[in-house]
Motif scaffolding. Structure first.
Motif, PDB file in Angstrom:
ATOM      1  N   GLY A  13       0.865  -1.182   0.000  1.00  0.00           N
ATOM      2  CA  GLY A  13       0.000   0.000   0.000  1.00  0.00           C
ATOM      3  C   GLY A  13       0.897   1.225   0.000  1.00  0.00           C
ATOM      4  N   PHE A  17      -0.325   7.813   3.503  1.00  0.00           N
ATOM      5  CA  PHE A  17       0.371   7.693   4.788  1.00  0.00           C
ATOM      6  C   PHE A  17       1.632   6.842   4.710  1.00  0.00           C
ATOM      7  CE2 PHE A  17       1.084   6.929   9.299  1.00  0.00           C
ATOM      8  CZ  PHE A  17       0.942   8.236   9.760  1.00  0.00           C
ATOM      9  N   ALA A  18       1.689   5.955   3.714  1.00  0.00           N
ATOM     10  CA  ALA A  18       2.812   5.010   3.620  1.00  0.00           C
ATOM     11  C   ALA A  18       4.165   5.720   3.525  1.00  0.00           C
ATOM     12  CB  ALA A  18       2.610   4.103   2.416  1.00  0.00           C
ATOM     13  N   ASP A  38       1.831  -2.132  -4.551  1.00  0.00           N
ATOM     14  CA  ASP A  38       0.558  -1.412  -4.598  1.00  0.00           C
ATOM     15  C   ASP A  38      -0.217  -1.945  -5.794  1.00  0.00           C
ATOM     16  OD1 ASP A  38      -0.483   1.581  -3.335  1.00  0.00           O
ATOM     17  OD2 ASP A  38      -1.514   0.746  -5.084  1.00  0.00           O
ATOM     18  N   ASP A  40      -2.244  -0.475  -7.509  1.00  0.00           N
ATOM     19  CA  ASP A  40      -2.382   0.570  -8.530  1.00  0.00           C
ATOM     20  C   ASP A  40      -0.982   0.861  -9.097  1.00  0.00           C
ATOM     21  OD1 ASP A  40      -2.435   2.984  -9.892  1.00  0.00           O
ATOM     22  OD2 ASP A  40      -3.933   3.887  -8.548  1.00  0.00           O
ATOM     23  N   ARG A  43       0.397   4.495  -8.812  1.00  0.00           N
ATOM     24  CA  ARG A  43       0.817   4.907  -7.470  1.00  0.00           C
ATOM     25  C   ARG A  43       2.137   4.219  -7.102  1.00  0.00           C
ATOM     26  NH1 ARG A  43      -4.029   6.153  -3.256  1.00  0.00           N
ATOM     27  NH2 ARG A  43      -2.823   8.019  -2.921  1.00  0.00           N
ATOM     28  N   HIS A  81      -7.028  -5.315   4.669  1.00  0.00           N
ATOM     29  CA  HIS A  81      -6.172  -5.810   5.758  1.00  0.00           C
ATOM     30  C   HIS A  81      -6.282  -7.326   5.949  1.00  0.00           C
ATOM     31  CE1 HIS A  81      -5.821  -1.595   7.876  1.00  0.00           C
ATOM     32  NE2 HIS A  81      -5.267  -1.634   6.682  1.00  0.00           N
ATOM     33  N   LEU A  84      -4.585  -9.566   3.314  1.00  0.00           N
ATOM     34  CA  LEU A  84      -3.126  -9.387   3.317  1.00  0.00           C
ATOM     35  C   LEU A  84      -2.493  -9.947   4.588  1.00  0.00           C
ATOM     36  CD1 LEU A  84      -2.979  -5.803   1.765  1.00  0.00           C
ATOM     37  CD2 LEU A  84      -2.160  -7.925   0.694  1.00  0.00           C
ATOM     38  N   PRO A 100      -7.604   1.617  10.758  1.00  0.00           N
ATOM     39  CA  PRO A 100      -8.351   0.727  11.634  1.00  0.00           C
ATOM     40  C   PRO A 100      -8.038  -0.710  11.238  1.00  0.00           C
ATOM     41  CG  PRO A 100      -9.795   2.324  10.515  1.00  0.00           C
ATOM     42  CD  PRO A 100      -8.459   2.400   9.856  1.00  0.00           C
ATOM     43  N   HIS A 125      -0.439  -0.763  13.613  1.00  0.00           N
ATOM     44  CA  HIS A 125       0.232   0.544  13.530  1.00  0.00           C
ATOM     45  C   HIS A 125      -0.689   1.591  14.166  1.00  0.00           C
ATOM     46  CE1 HIS A 125       3.078   3.439  11.530  1.00  0.00           C
ATOM     47  NE2 HIS A 125       2.113   4.222  11.983  1.00  0.00           N
TER      48      HIS A 125
HETATM   49  N1  LIG Z   1      -1.743   6.020  11.625  1.00  0.00           N
HETATM   50  C1  LIG Z   1      -2.069   7.172  11.096  1.00  0.00           C
HETATM   51  O1  LIG Z   1      -1.813   8.225  11.671  1.00  0.00           O
HETATM   52  C2  LIG Z   1      -2.769   7.175   9.742  1.00  0.00           C
HETATM   53  C3  LIG Z   1      -2.958   8.347   9.016  1.00  0.00           C
HETATM   54  C4  LIG Z   1      -3.574   8.260   7.767  1.00  0.00           C
HETATM   55  C5  LIG Z   1      -4.012   7.035   7.285  1.00  0.00           C
HETATM   56  N2  LIG Z   1      -3.842   5.925   8.046  1.00  0.00           N
HETATM   57  C6  LIG Z   1      -4.317   4.602   7.596  1.00  0.00           C
HETATM   58  O2  LIG Z   1      -3.460   4.120   6.573  1.00  0.00           O
HETATM   59  C7  LIG Z   1      -4.198   3.296   5.667  1.00  0.00           C
HETATM   60  C8  LIG Z   1      -4.017   3.865   4.274  1.00  0.00           C
HETATM   61  O3  LIG Z   1      -4.523   5.180   4.260  1.00  0.00           O
HETATM   62  P1  LIG Z   1      -4.047   6.223   3.140  1.00  0.00           P
HETATM   63  O4  LIG Z   1      -4.683   7.517   3.484  1.00  0.00           O
HETATM   64  O5  LIG Z   1      -2.592   6.145   2.952  1.00  0.00           O
HETATM   65  O6  LIG Z   1      -4.812   5.603   1.858  1.00  0.00           O
HETATM   66  P2  LIG Z   1      -4.479   5.769   0.327  1.00  0.00           P
HETATM   67  O7  LIG Z   1      -5.734   5.468  -0.406  1.00  0.00           O
HETATM   68  O8  LIG Z   1      -3.788   7.065   0.060  1.00  0.00           O
HETATM   69  O9  LIG Z   1      -3.408   4.604   0.051  1.00  0.00           O
HETATM   70  C9  LIG Z   1      -3.735   3.249   0.120  1.00  0.00           C
HETATM   71  C10 LIG Z   1      -2.977   2.516  -0.986  1.00  0.00           C
HETATM   72  O10 LIG Z   1      -3.206   1.118  -0.835  1.00  0.00           O
HETATM   73  C11 LIG Z   1      -3.306   0.550  -2.137  1.00  0.00           C
HETATM   74  N3  LIG Z   1      -3.984  -0.756  -2.031  1.00  0.00           N
HETATM   75  C12 LIG Z   1      -5.295  -0.988  -1.750  1.00  0.00           C
HETATM   76  N4  LIG Z   1      -5.511  -2.321  -1.701  1.00  0.00           N
HETATM   77  C13 LIG Z   1      -4.319  -2.933  -1.958  1.00  0.00           C
HETATM   78  C14 LIG Z   1      -3.902  -4.286  -2.027  1.00  0.00           C
HETATM   79  N5  LIG Z   1      -4.759  -5.299  -1.835  1.00  0.00           N
HETATM   80  N6  LIG Z   1      -2.611  -4.536  -2.307  1.00  0.00           N
HETATM   81  C15 LIG Z   1      -1.728  -3.542  -2.506  1.00  0.00           C
HETATM   82  N7  LIG Z   1      -2.079  -2.240  -2.455  1.00  0.00           N
HETATM   83  C16 LIG Z   1      -3.351  -1.938  -2.181  1.00  0.00           C
HETATM   84  C17 LIG Z   1      -4.066   1.593  -2.927  1.00  0.00           C
HETATM   85  O11 LIG Z   1      -3.891   1.442  -4.325  1.00  0.00           O
HETATM   86  C18 LIG Z   1      -3.444   2.890  -2.407  1.00  0.00           C
HETATM   87  O12 LIG Z   1      -2.336   3.317  -3.163  1.00  0.00           O
HETATM   88  C19 LIG Z   1      -5.654   3.329   6.171  1.00  0.00           C
HETATM   89  O13 LIG Z   1      -5.893   2.174   6.936  1.00  0.00           O
HETATM   90  C20 LIG Z   1      -5.711   4.606   7.017  1.00  0.00           C
HETATM   91  O14 LIG Z   1      -6.686   4.576   8.034  1.00  0.00           O
HETATM   92  C21 LIG Z   1      -3.214   5.972   9.244  1.00  0.00           C
END
Ligand SMILES: NC(=O)c1ccc[n+]([C@@H]2O[C@H](COP(=O)([O-])OP(=O)(O)OC[C@H]3O[C@@H](n4cnc5c(N)ncnc54)[C@H](O)[C@@H]3O)[C@@H](O)[C@H]2O)c1
Length: 347
Positions: A13, A17-18, A38, A40, A43, A81, A84, A100, A125
């Protein structure tokens, strides 16, 4: 002699946030992120610029089949989640999974059981409790500086435009409790322990989004503390404290107030006041307003590495986070039914 071979990890992913997770891993000794995945491809390619030597995959199963890895760090949305985590557990890898954690408590249980059966660690996390200001407050409680706490308020109120960088948040029927509340409720657990009853009220103030953007939760903790956990993305303030969590804690020998700008006040029985600067030591790669959160990502990873070396479970293990996830479920149930709910608990 200690094994100095770096742990080989893959980040799954590669979204918003990654990048924080990748930059924090890059700052760690003893870890190499050797692969990015990822689904996508656009991305993935864009993200690869931050780790040019990583192998790139759009399919996690193919990655796990082809590479020798030690762990995966899953940063996808919640819906991905479970498959994976199960896949990684099956491959015998240590697992870190974003919050979550699970779409349902049944999914959480399946993931916890799968990792336990394969003998791999499962860490959620959940980074908010690793913020420097929150740790400093936990330490004040632990050392008894205000005696026995009986009341707490854990508050996150902001008008920050979270929808710009995370547009999916505007389209989800369950919004603030699920996305942000899970962090703030976890901070309440980290401060005051597990919860026997809770009551929740929600509102949607912003008409352009689908879910609730305001929630107020009252919790009865086993420790005897009553807490109010409130969060809002509809609060307009001249100086927006985003993304700080503010605290008010009253004990039988004093009170704590964690104010904006990382000022922790310790009020004593004689009416005295001591103010401690609990600002985070922010990493060089961090940027406002995210610095304190980025510090907490680094801190969570430090803890994870220590526990990997010691062979012990991290504070925010899957089983621990089950009880935070249960508060989220209970809060929605309470808001929907207008009743006080007893949250489920891992046993
Ligand atoms: N801990 C924190 O402070 C915090 C902050 C923001 C987001 N998050 C969490 O992080 C996670 C991602 O959020 P985000 O905002 O980065 O989302 P995002 O949509 O920007 O990124 C998610 C990525 O995952 C990829 N993806 C989806 N399914 C997949 C799969 N099966 N295999 C591989 N890649 C896959 C998508 O293509 C996308 O690029 C969420 O669970 C969110 O709640 C946590």
């Amino acid at each position: 002699m200690q094994d100095c071979t770096p742990l080989r990890g893959a980040l799954i992913g590669c979204g918003f946030f990654a990048l924080n997770q990748l930059r924090a891993w890059q700052a760690q000794q003893g870890v190499a992120i050797v692969a990015l995945c990822d689904s996508d491809p656009r991305r993935l390619t864009a993200f690869a610029e931050y780790q040019p030597d990583a192998a790139l995959f759009t399919d996690a199963q193919i990655m796990l089949d082809e590479l020798q890895l030690d762990f995966v760090d899953i940063a996808t949305p919640t819906v991905a989640h479970k498959p994976l985590v199960l896949m990684a557990a099956q491959a015998g890898l240590q697992v870190i999974c974003q919050k979550p954690f699970a779409a349902t408590l049944e999914d959480a249980r399946l993931m916890i059981d799968a990792c336990a059966e394969r003998g791999v660690s499962l860490t959620v996390h959940e980074n908010f409790r690793w913020q420097a200001a929150i740790r400093a407050t936990i330490e004040q409680l632990r050392t008894g500086s205000i005696g026995t706490p009986f009341f707490g308020r854990v508050s996150f109120r902001s008008g920050f435009d979270v929808y710009r960088l995370q547009p999916y948040l505007a389209k989800t029927p369950r919004f603030i409790i699920d996305d942000l509340g899970v962090h703030v409720l976890d901070v309440a657990r980290a401060l005051f322990g597990d919860v026997s009853r809770l009551t929740c009220e929600t509102r949607r103030v912003n008409p352009a989004i689908l879910g609730e953007d305001v929630a107020t939760v009252m919790l009865a903790h086993d420790s005897g503390v009553t807490s109010v956990v409130d969060f809002s993305y509809a609060t307009r303030l001249h100086k927006d404290p985003f993304p700080q969590t503010l605290l008010e804690i009253d004990g039988d020998a004093g009170s704590l107030r964690l104010l904006a700008d990382f000022r922790l006040q310790v009020h004593d029985m004689q009416g005295g006041l001591r103010e401690v600067d609990v600002s985070p030591q922010v990493p060089a790669w961090s940027e406002a307003p995210w610095s304190a959160i980025q510090q907490s990502v680094l801190s969570l990873q430090n803890q994870w590495l220590d526990h990997q070396r010691a062979g012990t479970a991290c504070e925010t293990s899957g089983t621990d986070n089950y009880n935070t996830q249960a508060l989220v479920e209970a809060a929605y149930q309470s808001a929907e039914t207008g009743t006080t709910v007893k949250p489920r608990r891992w046993k």
